[in-house]
Design a protein around this motif. Structure first.
Motif, PDB file in Angstrom:
ATOM      1  N   ARG A 183      96.992 -23.141  62.072  1.00  0.00           N
ATOM      2  CA  ARG A 183      95.298 -23.904  61.524  1.00  0.00           C
ATOM      3  C   ARG A 183      94.560 -23.865  62.203  1.00  0.00           C
ATOM      4  NH1 ARG A 183      96.738 -29.681  59.747  1.00  0.00           N
ATOM      5  NH2 ARG A 183      94.603 -29.655  59.525  1.00  0.00           N
ATOM      6  N   LEU A 184      93.000 -23.325  61.547  1.00  0.00           N
ATOM      7  CA  LEU A 184      91.459 -23.412  62.182  1.00  0.00           C
ATOM      8  C   LEU A 184      91.408 -24.475  62.527  1.00  0.00           C
ATOM      9  CD1 LEU A 184      90.472 -19.415  61.718  1.00  0.00           C
ATOM     10  CD2 LEU A 184      90.932 -21.194  63.750  1.00  0.00           C
ATOM     11  N   PHE A 185      90.998 -24.383  63.200  1.00  0.00           N
ATOM     12  CA  PHE A 185      89.789 -26.418  63.720  1.00  0.00           C
ATOM     13  C   PHE A 185      88.206 -25.535  64.627  1.00  0.00           C
ATOM     14  CE2 PHE A 185      94.402 -27.569  63.306  1.00  0.00           C
ATOM     15  CZ  PHE A 185      94.483 -28.789  63.531  1.00  0.00           C
ATOM     16  N   LYS A 198      86.264 -16.612  63.468  1.00  0.00           N
ATOM     17  CA  LYS A 198      85.929 -16.843  62.318  1.00  0.00           C
ATOM     18  C   LYS A 198      84.350 -17.467  62.510  1.00  0.00           C
ATOM     19  CE  LYS A 198      87.024 -20.968  63.626  1.00  0.00           C
ATOM     20  NZ  LYS A 198      86.209 -22.518  63.958  1.00  0.00           N
ATOM     21  N   TYR A 199      83.565 -17.708  63.777  1.00  0.00           N
ATOM     22  CA  TYR A 199      82.711 -18.103  64.018  1.00  0.00           C
ATOM     23  C   TYR A 199      81.380 -17.411  62.743  1.00  0.00           C
ATOM     24  CZ  TYR A 199      78.424 -20.469  65.855  1.00  0.00           C
ATOM     25  OH  TYR A 199      77.226 -20.906  66.550  1.00  0.00           O
ATOM     26  N   ILE A 200      80.999 -17.994  61.822  1.00  0.00           N
ATOM     27  CA  ILE A 200      79.759 -16.308  61.280  1.00  0.00           C
ATOM     28  C   ILE A 200      78.872 -16.028  62.256  1.00  0.00           C
ATOM     29  CG2 ILE A 200      78.547 -16.403  59.115  1.00  0.00           C
ATOM     30  CD1 ILE A 200      80.351 -17.646  57.662  1.00  0.00           C
ATOM     31  N   ASN A 220      87.496 -11.179  60.237  1.00  0.00           N
ATOM     32  CA  ASN A 220      87.214 -12.887  60.343  1.00  0.00           C
ATOM     33  C   ASN A 220      87.609 -13.693  59.837  1.00  0.00           C
ATOM     34  OD1 ASN A 220      83.438 -13.284  58.893  1.00  0.00           O
ATOM     35  ND2 ASN A 220      85.449 -14.615  58.440  1.00  0.00           N
ATOM     36  N   GLY A 221      88.246 -14.298  60.846  1.00  0.00           N
ATOM     37  CA  GLY A 221      89.296 -15.676  60.509  1.00  0.00           C
ATOM     38  C   GLY A 221      90.725 -16.002  61.500  1.00  0.00           C
ATOM     39  N   ASN A 222      91.815 -16.260  61.196  1.00  0.00           N
ATOM     40  CA  ASN A 222      92.334 -16.663  62.182  1.00  0.00           C
ATOM     41  C   ASN A 222      93.507 -15.710  63.310  1.00  0.00           C
ATOM     42  OD1 ASN A 222      94.808 -18.004  63.766  1.00  0.00           O
ATOM     43  ND2 ASN A 222      94.680 -19.930  61.788  1.00  0.00           N
ATOM     44  N   VAL A 223      93.743 -15.508  64.399  1.00  0.00           N
ATOM     45  CA  VAL A 223      94.229 -14.662  64.963  1.00  0.00           C
ATOM     46  C   VAL A 223      96.050 -14.425  64.429  1.00  0.00           C
ATOM     47  CG1 VAL A 223      95.188 -15.986  66.887  1.00  0.00           C
ATOM     48  CG2 VAL A 223      94.688 -13.257  66.905  1.00  0.00           C
ATOM     49  N   TYR A 224      95.964 -15.903  64.016  1.00  0.00           N
ATOM     50  CA  TYR A 224      97.782 -15.362  63.448  1.00  0.00           C
ATOM     51  C   TYR A 224      97.725 -14.885  62.333  1.00  0.00           C
ATOM     52  CZ  TYR A 224      99.409 -19.347  66.163  1.00  0.00           C
ATOM     53  OH  TYR A 224     100.182 -20.109  66.854  1.00  0.00           O
ATOM     54  N   PHE A 275      89.267 -15.353  75.862  1.00  0.00           N
ATOM     55  CA  PHE A 275      88.368 -16.107  77.038  1.00  0.00           C
ATOM     56  C   PHE A 275      88.074 -17.370  76.616  1.00  0.00           C
ATOM     57  CE2 PHE A 275      85.754 -14.024  80.041  1.00  0.00           C
ATOM     58  CZ  PHE A 275      86.446 -12.846  81.094  1.00  0.00           C
ATOM     59  N   PHE A 276      87.871 -18.112  77.305  1.00  0.00           N
ATOM     60  CA  PHE A 276      87.710 -19.417  77.073  1.00  0.00           C
ATOM     61  C   PHE A 276      88.204 -20.202  75.670  1.00  0.00           C
ATOM     62  CE2 PHE A 276      84.967 -17.905  80.711  1.00  0.00           C
ATOM     63  CZ  PHE A 276      84.680 -18.687  81.135  1.00  0.00           C
ATOM     64  N   PRO A 277      89.597 -20.349  75.292  1.00  0.00           N
ATOM     65  CA  PRO A 277      90.009 -20.746  74.039  1.00  0.00           C
ATOM     66  C   PRO A 277      89.760 -22.192  74.302  1.00  0.00           C
ATOM     67  CG  PRO A 277      91.964 -20.219  76.077  1.00  0.00           C
ATOM     68  CD  PRO A 277      90.554 -20.156  75.860  1.00  0.00           C
TER      69      PRO A 277
HETATM   70  C1  LIG Z   1      85.316 -21.812  72.831  1.00  0.00           C
HETATM   71  S1  LIG Z   1      84.917 -20.405  72.190  1.00  0.00           S
HETATM   72  C2  LIG Z   1      84.783 -19.056  73.200  1.00  0.00           C
HETATM   73  C3  LIG Z   1      84.236 -17.662  73.044  1.00  0.00           C
HETATM   74  C4  LIG Z   1      84.468 -16.675  73.958  1.00  0.00           C
HETATM   75  N1  LIG Z   1      85.203 -16.399  73.943  1.00  0.00           N
HETATM   76  C5  LIG Z   1      83.220 -16.944  74.777  1.00  0.00           C
HETATM   77  O1  LIG Z   1      83.481 -16.922  76.094  1.00  0.00           O
HETATM   78  O2  LIG Z   1      82.015 -17.823  75.063  1.00  0.00           O
HETATM   79  C6  LIG Z   1      86.177 -20.346  71.680  1.00  0.00           C
HETATM   80  C7  LIG Z   1      86.329 -19.664  70.143  1.00  0.00           C
HETATM   81  O3  LIG Z   1      87.699 -19.470  69.744  1.00  0.00           O
HETATM   82  C8  LIG Z   1      87.871 -19.340  68.659  1.00  0.00           C
HETATM   83  N2  LIG Z   1      88.652 -19.474  67.286  1.00  0.00           N
HETATM   84  C9  LIG Z   1      89.405 -20.325  68.077  1.00  0.00           C
HETATM   85  N3  LIG Z   1      90.545 -20.852  67.424  1.00  0.00           N
HETATM   86  C10 LIG Z   1      91.023 -18.914  66.808  1.00  0.00           C
HETATM   87  C11 LIG Z   1      92.013 -18.472  65.976  1.00  0.00           C
HETATM   88  N4  LIG Z   1      93.340 -19.051  65.711  1.00  0.00           N
HETATM   89  N5  LIG Z   1      91.775 -17.253  65.571  1.00  0.00           N
HETATM   90  C12 LIG Z   1      90.665 -17.017  65.584  1.00  0.00           C
HETATM   91  N6  LIG Z   1      89.432 -17.860  66.631  1.00  0.00           N
HETATM   92  C13 LIG Z   1      89.446 -18.917  67.021  1.00  0.00           C
HETATM   93  C14 LIG Z   1      86.471 -20.668  67.885  1.00  0.00           C
HETATM   94  O4  LIG Z   1      86.154 -20.473  66.634  1.00  0.00           O
HETATM   95  C15 LIG Z   1      85.627 -20.013  69.201  1.00  0.00           C
HETATM   96  O5  LIG Z   1      84.157 -19.302  68.329  1.00  0.00           O
END
Ligand SMILES: C[S@@+](CC[C@H](N)C(=O)[O-])C[C@H]1O[C@@H](n2cnc3c(N)ncnc32)[C@H](O)[C@@H]1O
Length: 218
Positions: free
Chosen positions: A9-11, A74-76, A98-102, A119-121
């Motif tokens: 799920r996406l949070f 998914k972050y617009i 534009n959504g979840n990697v899953y 990068f920085f999940p």
């Molecule tokens: C902490 S930010 C890091 C953004 C960027 N990689 C950086 O280094 O600045 C993590 C990002 O992962 C995205 N994200 C989290 N879970 C995701 C998922 N399941 N699929 C796609 N994006 C996801 C979030 O929306 C968020 O923008």
């Protein structure tokens, strides 16, 4: 259809805190132009997960002009910046999900990917949110299935809690990946790649040292 498992799920936020007005119709029209739709058998792909403002996707597109980058976010507010940079730089090898990697992984029925960058999940540092973390051994094994032979996964984090969690996930799937830079964990990201993302800069400004994991598929 995406199966509803807690971990996929996406949070987190889809809009920035500024609540700046966005023309969503125009946004989705532009997203449609660059939208990832289906895999092409002849193409080699790079998966860029959680791209925020898209710095990594632009970097990868320039570094690997013969590959197609699938940028998942998914972050617009972030995607708007990425789309602007794609157009300004006339980049032709980025597709946006534009959504979840899953949702992308569920469509990958073959080993399409040459490289995966994460990068920085989001670290979700509180114990009660630990289930939201993206990097688990199950997730790494899922990536293993869609990676070509000898391909790599890069993971960067500046969170001590997430670092331990990632180490544990790597340990639990050690028969799937070789941890290439295990003895050099203190090396700076800049020793490998000249890239700065928003979260990289945040870490450096707060004197938190980012760690980079490089895993190679066995
Ligand atoms: C902490 S930010 C890091 C953004 C960027 N990689 C950086 O280094 O600045 C993590 C990002 O992962 C995205 N994200 C989290 N879970 C995701 C998922 N399941 N699929 C796609 N994006 C996801 C979030 O929306 C968020 O923008």
């Amino acid at each position: 259809m995406l199966s509803s498992n807690y971990s996929n799920r996406l949070f987190g936020r889809t809009r920035g805190r500024s609540k700046k007005k966005i023309n969503l119709k125009k946004y989705y029209e532009t997203v449609d132009k660059y939208k990832f739709q289906h895999f092409n058998e002849e193409t080699e792909y790079i998966l860029d997960i959680g791209t925020g403002y898209g710095e990594t996707s632009i970097f990868l597109a320039k570094q690997f002009p013969d590959k197609v980058i699938i940028s998942c976010e998914k972050y617009i507010d972030g995607n708007i910046i990425l789309l602007k940079n794609i157009e300004n730089n006339k980049i032709k090898n980025i597709l946006l999900h534009n959504g979840n990697v899953y949702e992308v992984l569920e469509r990958a029925n073959k080993k399409y990917f040459k490289l995966v960058w994460i990068f920085f999940p989001d670290p979700w540092p509180k114990n009660r949110h630990a289930k939201r973390r993206l990097i688990t051994s199950d997730f790494l094994i899922k990536l293993h299935k869609i990676l070509k032979e000898n391909s790599e996964i890069l993971i960067a984090t500046d969170s001590k809690i997430y670092l331990r969690f990632i180490l544990n996930s790597i340990y639990n799937c050690k028969e799937f990946f070789l941890w290439l830079n295990q003895s050099k964990m203190n090396l700076h990201i800049k020793d490998y790649y000249d890239i700065e993302t928003k979260y990289y800069k945040k870490a450096i400004n707060s004197q938190r040292k980012p760690s980079l994991f490089i895993l190679r598929k066995i």
